[in-house]
Design a protein around this motif. Structure first.
Motif, short mmCIF file in Angstrom:
data_model
loop_
_atom_site.label_atom_id
_atom_site.label_comp_id
_atom_site.label_asym_id
_atom_site.label_seq_id
_atom_site.Cartn_x
_atom_site.Cartn_y
_atom_site.Cartn_z
N PHE A 66 0.86 -1.05 0.03
CA PHE A 66 -0.03 0.07 0.09
C PHE A 66 1.10 1.23 -0.04
N THR A 67 0.28 2.29 -0.57
CA THR A 67 0.99 3.49 -0.63
C THR A 67 -0.14 4.47 0.36
N LEU A 68 0.27 4.93 1.77
CA LEU A 68 -0.34 5.73 2.23
C LEU A 68 -0.24 7.23 1.72
N GLU A 69 0.99 7.74 1.60
CA GLU A 69 1.20 9.03 1.35
C GLU A 69 2.13 9.13 0.32
N ASP A 70 1.96 9.96 -0.88
CA ASP A 70 2.82 10.07 -2.00
C ASP A 70 2.73 11.48 -2.44
N ASN A 71 2.99 12.40 -1.67
CA ASN A 71 2.87 14.07 -2.03
C ASN A 71 3.58 14.81 -1.17
N TYR A 72 3.53 16.19 -1.75
CA TYR A 72 4.45 17.12 -1.01
C TYR A 72 3.70 17.53 0.26
N LYS A 73 4.38 17.58 1.47
CA LYS A 73 3.99 18.32 2.58
C LYS A 73 4.70 19.28 3.23
N GLU A 74 4.09 20.28 3.72
CA GLU A 74 4.63 21.37 4.52
C GLU A 74 5.32 20.85 5.96
N PRO A 75 6.25 21.54 6.42
CA PRO A 75 6.76 21.31 7.68
C PRO A 75 5.67 20.82 8.61
N GLY A 76 5.48 20.20 9.76
CA GLY A 76 4.73 19.75 10.63
C GLY A 76 4.69 18.45 11.24
N ASN A 77 3.66 18.24 11.92
CA ASN A 77 3.36 16.86 12.52
C ASN A 77 2.09 16.32 11.65
N TYR A 78 2.19 15.16 11.43
CA TYR A 78 1.12 14.36 10.78
C TYR A 78 0.80 13.00 11.26
N GLU A 79 -0.53 12.67 11.04
CA GLU A 79 -1.07 11.43 11.57
C GLU A 79 -1.73 10.55 10.45
N THR A 80 -1.68 9.60 10.10
CA THR A 80 -2.49 8.90 9.05
C THR A 80 -3.05 7.46 9.75
#
Length: 132
Positions: free
Chosen positions: A89-103
């Motif tokens: 699986f690919t859960l994320e495949d994009n540009y992200k800004e600096p920060g904290n993330y949760e998937t």
């Protein structure tokens, strides 16, 4: 005179502001959508490192949370692999800004076993194992 309207949105305490600039004549204009990321303490959240955390709960049934931090704007890829290294699986495949993330990941379509998730962002690569 400046007036400030405030709202809170999101799990990571992202605050949204609208600013009203009031002229002496009574006319005004609004500036909407100014977002400031704040930590739970109320101070601006500054991410100083890339980080991939262990999923929670582990083991899980059937969903789990994966948290990670990005310190610079990067192409972020978060992928799930089996123990033989096959990408599932690919859960994320994009540009992200600096920060904290949760998937959140729903593994109900997978057989029970050991899996690996890998975060790639620029030169940063980290992976963790989890049980399902």
């Amino acid at each position: 005179m400046l007036a400030l309207a405030h709202g809170i949105k999101g799990l990571f305490y992202e605050h949204y502001y609208s600013i009203r600039n009031m002229e002496f004549s009574g006319s005004y204009y609004m500036v909407d959508g100014i977002a400031i990321d704040k930590s739970a303490s109320g101070y601006p959240a500054t991410v100083t490192e890339y980080k991939l955390e262990q999923n929670y709960p582990n083991p899980f049934n059937p969903t789990t949370q994966i948290k990670y931090s990005i310190k610079e704007r990067q192409l972020v890829q978060l992928k799930i692999y089996d123990v033989l290294g096959r990408e599932l699986f690919t859960l994320e495949d994009n540009y992200k800004e600096p920060g904290n993330y949760e998937t959140e990941f729903d593994a109900s379509s997978l057989a029970n076993g050991v899996y690996i998730y890998r975060l790639s962002a620029g030169d940063f690569v980290d992976e963790r194992k989890w049980l399902w």
